[in-house]
Design a protein around this motif. Sequence first.
Motif, PDB file in Angstrom:
ATOM      1  N   HIS A 272       0.816  -1.219   0.000  1.00  0.00           N
ATOM      2  CA  HIS A 272       0.000   0.000   0.000  1.00  0.00           C
ATOM      3  C   HIS A 272       0.854   1.277   0.000  1.00  0.00           C
ATOM      4  O   HIS A 272       0.296   2.373   0.073  1.00  0.00           O
ATOM      5  N   SER A 273       2.181   1.123  -0.064  1.00  0.00           N
ATOM      6  CA  SER A 273       3.095   2.284  -0.004  1.00  0.00           C
ATOM      7  C   SER A 273       2.755   3.209   1.161  1.00  0.00           C
ATOM      8  O   SER A 273       2.513   4.407   0.981  1.00  0.00           O
ATOM      9  N   PRO A 274       2.720   2.685   2.377  1.00  0.00           N
ATOM     10  CA  PRO A 274       2.271   3.505   3.508  1.00  0.00           C
ATOM     11  C   PRO A 274       3.157   4.716   3.777  1.00  0.00           C
ATOM     12  O   PRO A 274       2.663   5.753   4.207  1.00  0.00           O
ATOM     13  N   GLY A 275       4.464   4.582   3.532  1.00  0.00           N
ATOM     14  CA  GLY A 275       5.343   5.729   3.744  1.00  0.00           C
ATOM     15  C   GLY A 275       5.018   6.879   2.816  1.00  0.00           C
ATOM     16  O   GLY A 275       4.912   8.042   3.248  1.00  0.00           O
ATOM     17  N   THR A 276       4.820   6.583   1.540  1.00  0.00           N
ATOM     18  CA  THR A 276       4.468   7.621   0.565  1.00  0.00           C
ATOM     19  C   THR A 276       3.108   8.227   0.881  1.00  0.00           C
ATOM     20  O   THR A 276       2.928   9.449   0.833  1.00  0.00           O
ATOM     21  N   VAL A 277       2.141   7.378   1.219  1.00  0.00           N
ATOM     22  CA  VAL A 277       0.794   7.865   1.513  1.00  0.00           C
ATOM     23  C   VAL A 277       0.814   8.811   2.714  1.00  0.00           C
ATOM     24  O   VAL A 277       0.262   9.922   2.664  1.00  0.00           O
ATOM     25  N   LEU A 278       1.459   8.403   3.792  1.00  0.00           N
ATOM     26  CA  LEU A 278       1.432   9.236   4.992  1.00  0.00           C
ATOM     27  C   LEU A 278       2.235  10.527   4.795  1.00  0.00           C
ATOM     28  O   LEU A 278       1.823  11.587   5.281  1.00  0.00           O
ATOM     29  N   THR A 279       3.357  10.455   4.083  1.00  0.00           N
ATOM     30  CA  THR A 279       4.110  11.691   3.803  1.00  0.00           C
ATOM     31  C   THR A 279       3.242  12.663   3.022  1.00  0.00           C
ATOM     32  O   THR A 279       3.203  13.870   3.329  1.00  0.00           O
ATOM     33  N   ALA A 280       2.537  12.169   2.024  1.00  0.00           N
ATOM     34  CA  ALA A 280       1.660  13.041   1.234  1.00  0.00           C
ATOM     35  C   ALA A 280       0.540  13.618   2.103  1.00  0.00           C
ATOM     36  O   ALA A 280       0.230  14.821   2.015  1.00  0.00           O
ATOM     37  N   LEU A 281      -0.072  12.804   2.940  1.00  0.00           N
ATOM     38  CA  LEU A 281      -1.163  13.287   3.795  1.00  0.00           C
ATOM     39  C   LEU A 281      -0.664  14.332   4.787  1.00  0.00           C
ATOM     40  O   LEU A 281      -1.335  15.341   5.048  1.00  0.00           O
ATOM     41  N   MET A 282       0.517  14.100   5.364  1.00  0.00           N
ATOM     42  CA  MET A 282       1.079  15.068   6.305  1.00  0.00           C
ATOM     43  C   MET A 282       1.414  16.376   5.610  1.00  0.00           C
ATOM     44  O   MET A 282       1.093  17.464   6.117  1.00  0.00           O
ATOM     45  N   LEU A 283       2.062  16.303   4.461  1.00  0.00           N
ATOM     46  CA  LEU A 283       2.432  17.533   3.756  1.00  0.00           C
ATOM     47  C   LEU A 283       1.195  18.298   3.289  1.00  0.00           C
ATOM     48  O   LEU A 283       1.166  19.532   3.346  1.00  0.00           O
ATOM     49  N   ARG A 284       0.188  17.578   2.840  1.00  0.00           N
ATOM     50  CA  ARG A 284      -1.051  18.257   2.424  1.00  0.00           C
ATOM     51  C   ARG A 284      -1.666  19.003   3.596  1.00  0.00           C
ATOM     52  O   ARG A 284      -2.104  20.151   3.457  1.00  0.00           O
ATOM     53  N   HIS A 285      -1.669  18.376   4.765  1.00  0.00           N
ATOM     54  CA  HIS A 285      -2.183  19.057   5.962  1.00  0.00           C
ATOM     55  C   HIS A 285      -1.328  20.274   6.310  1.00  0.00           C
ATOM     56  O   HIS A 285      -1.864  21.366   6.575  1.00  0.00           O
ATOM     57  N   LEU A 286      -0.013  20.100   6.339  1.00  0.00           N
ATOM     58  CA  LEU A 286       0.882  21.189   6.749  1.00  0.00           C
ATOM     59  C   LEU A 286       0.804  22.377   5.796  1.00  0.00           C
ATOM     60  O   LEU A 286       0.887  23.538   6.226  1.00  0.00           O
ATOM     61  N   LEU A 287       0.630  22.104   4.511  1.00  0.00           N
ATOM     62  CA  LEU A 287       0.546  23.189   3.524  1.00  0.00           C
ATOM     63  C   LEU A 287      -0.833  23.828   3.483  1.00  0.00           C
ATOM     64  O   LEU A 287      -0.951  25.060   3.429  1.00  0.00           O
ATOM     65  N   GLU A 288      -1.862  23.015   3.505  1.00  0.00           N
ATOM     66  CA  GLU A 288      -3.222  23.543   3.340  1.00  0.00           C
ATOM     67  C   GLU A 288      -3.801  24.114   4.637  1.00  0.00           C
ATOM     68  O   GLU A 288      -4.486  25.130   4.629  1.00  0.00           O
ATOM     69  N   ARG A 289      -3.526  23.453   5.765  1.00  0.00           N
ATOM     70  CA  ARG A 289      -4.147  23.861   7.021  1.00  0.00           C
ATOM     71  C   ARG A 289      -3.244  24.759   7.872  1.00  0.00           C
ATOM     72  O   ARG A 289      -3.722  25.676   8.526  1.00  0.00           O
ATOM     73  N   GLU A 290      -1.952  24.478   7.873  1.00  0.00           N
ATOM     74  CA  GLU A 290      -1.049  25.236   8.743  1.00  0.00           C
ATOM     75  C   GLU A 290      -0.215  26.266   7.998  1.00  0.00           C
ATOM     76  O   GLU A 290       0.421  27.119   8.626  1.00  0.00           O
ATOM     77  N   ARG A 291      -0.207  26.184   6.677  1.00  0.00           N
ATOM     78  CA  ARG A 291       0.493  27.175   5.847  1.00  0.00           C
ATOM     79  C   ARG A 291       1.942  27.357   6.272  1.00  0.00           C
ATOM     80  O   ARG A 291       2.429  28.481   6.439  1.00  0.00           O
ATOM     81  N   VAL A 292       2.650  26.248   6.472  1.00  0.00           N
ATOM     82  CA  VAL A 292       4.040  26.347   6.887  1.00  0.00           C
ATOM     83  C   VAL A 292       4.874  26.992   5.783  1.00  0.00           C
ATOM     84  O   VAL A 292       4.532  26.927   4.595  1.00  0.00           O
ATOM     85  N   ALA A 293       5.976  27.609   6.182  1.00  0.00           N
ATOM     86  CA  ALA A 293       6.853  28.299   5.227  1.00  0.00           C
ATOM     87  C   ALA A 293       7.999  27.417   4.754  1.00  0.00           C
ATOM     88  O   ALA A 293       8.603  27.681   3.708  1.00  0.00           O
ATOM     89  N   GLU A 294       8.316  26.377   5.526  1.00  0.00           N
ATOM     90  CA  GLU A 294       9.429  25.503   5.158  1.00  0.00           C
ATOM     91  C   GLU A 294       9.137  24.088   5.618  1.00  0.00           C
ATOM     92  O   GLU A 294       8.575  23.881   6.696  1.00  0.00           O
TER      93      GLU A 294
END
Length: 351
Positions: A272-294
């Motif tokens: 299921h490529s869990p590492g890729t899936v979770l990295t994508a889900l985390m980054l989507r949250h950090l970019l869309e919800r928290e608007r991190v700069a880096e």
Amino acid sequence: MRIETCPSVHGLPPGALTLLAGADGPFAGQPWWDVVLADAMPDGAEACFVTVRSGGGVVALVPMLRRHGRLDSLTTPYTCSYTPLLAVGPEHPARVAAMTAFARFCRRCGGVTRLDAMPEEWDGLPGLLAGARKAGLRVLRFEHFGNWHEDVRGLDWNAYLLGRNGALRETIRRRLKRAEKLPDAVFTLLTRTDEMDAAAEAFETVYRRSWKQPEPYPTFNVALMRAMAGAGALRFGLWSIGGQPVAVQVWVVTAGRAIVLKLAHDEAFKAHSPGTVLTALMLRHLLERERVAEIDFGRGDDPYKKDWATQRRRRIGVLLVDPWRMSGMAAMLRHAAGRARLAMRRLLRSP
């Protein structure tokens, strides 16, 4: 300049505590040092927080480690960045004077002092090196590890994806689409202190079933999770299938910077490529919800990091060597031999 030492952050003078409170990033504040001292100290070692005073004020604080007659930086296998904490700006002459006093203290404590995990771009590095030389020490510099990161200021998830290579974009698209079709797959973000028992259980479960080697300090990761949750900085990502934890990631977010400190997935769910899936889900949250700069992929040059981030910072180390001691002379010879071997390898690889 006057040197004072303390074995714990809790016995430091107010000026030193002020430096800790104003430290940049998660690797220099009091929560970090509390966990390091409790859960990541080598056998036979003790902490030595070196305070440099000028007049009545603290001008520098340098967390160090004493072991087997040596004095080294208080760094761990988990440290992504380390620097002495300085109260004065880079142009202030007191900075070099403070580092000279610190280097003289190191010289009294042994023939070789190692400082590592230091950002090559740290503005205090010239002052440290100048101070060491004024104290009569030789400075031997070495490469320590790389730190992959990316400026994502103003980017949403789609804009970030456009900056990835085509193969990764397609992999993310397919894997997320497949994950969304799993009826019992759940992404959970745990951040609060009252969620840490569940986070700890999930982390330990996945880690035992992953490809990871046993930790050198088994209690460190969970202790750090609890400390960072208490500071409001933890973002613990969990992906589960059918109620079974499959992948976990430990991120901290401070001052708009998101750093991943630990990740693991259950090898039984590799399809299921869990590492890729979770990295994508985390980054989507950090970019869309928290608007991190880096986004920052922490310590090391693991090949996968180059796909998710395109910029590399160097973390370096220096040996402060007393050339008049046997241990210092031996260190200089080893360093010279290592540089010669590296130059020879580069020569043999060149066309």
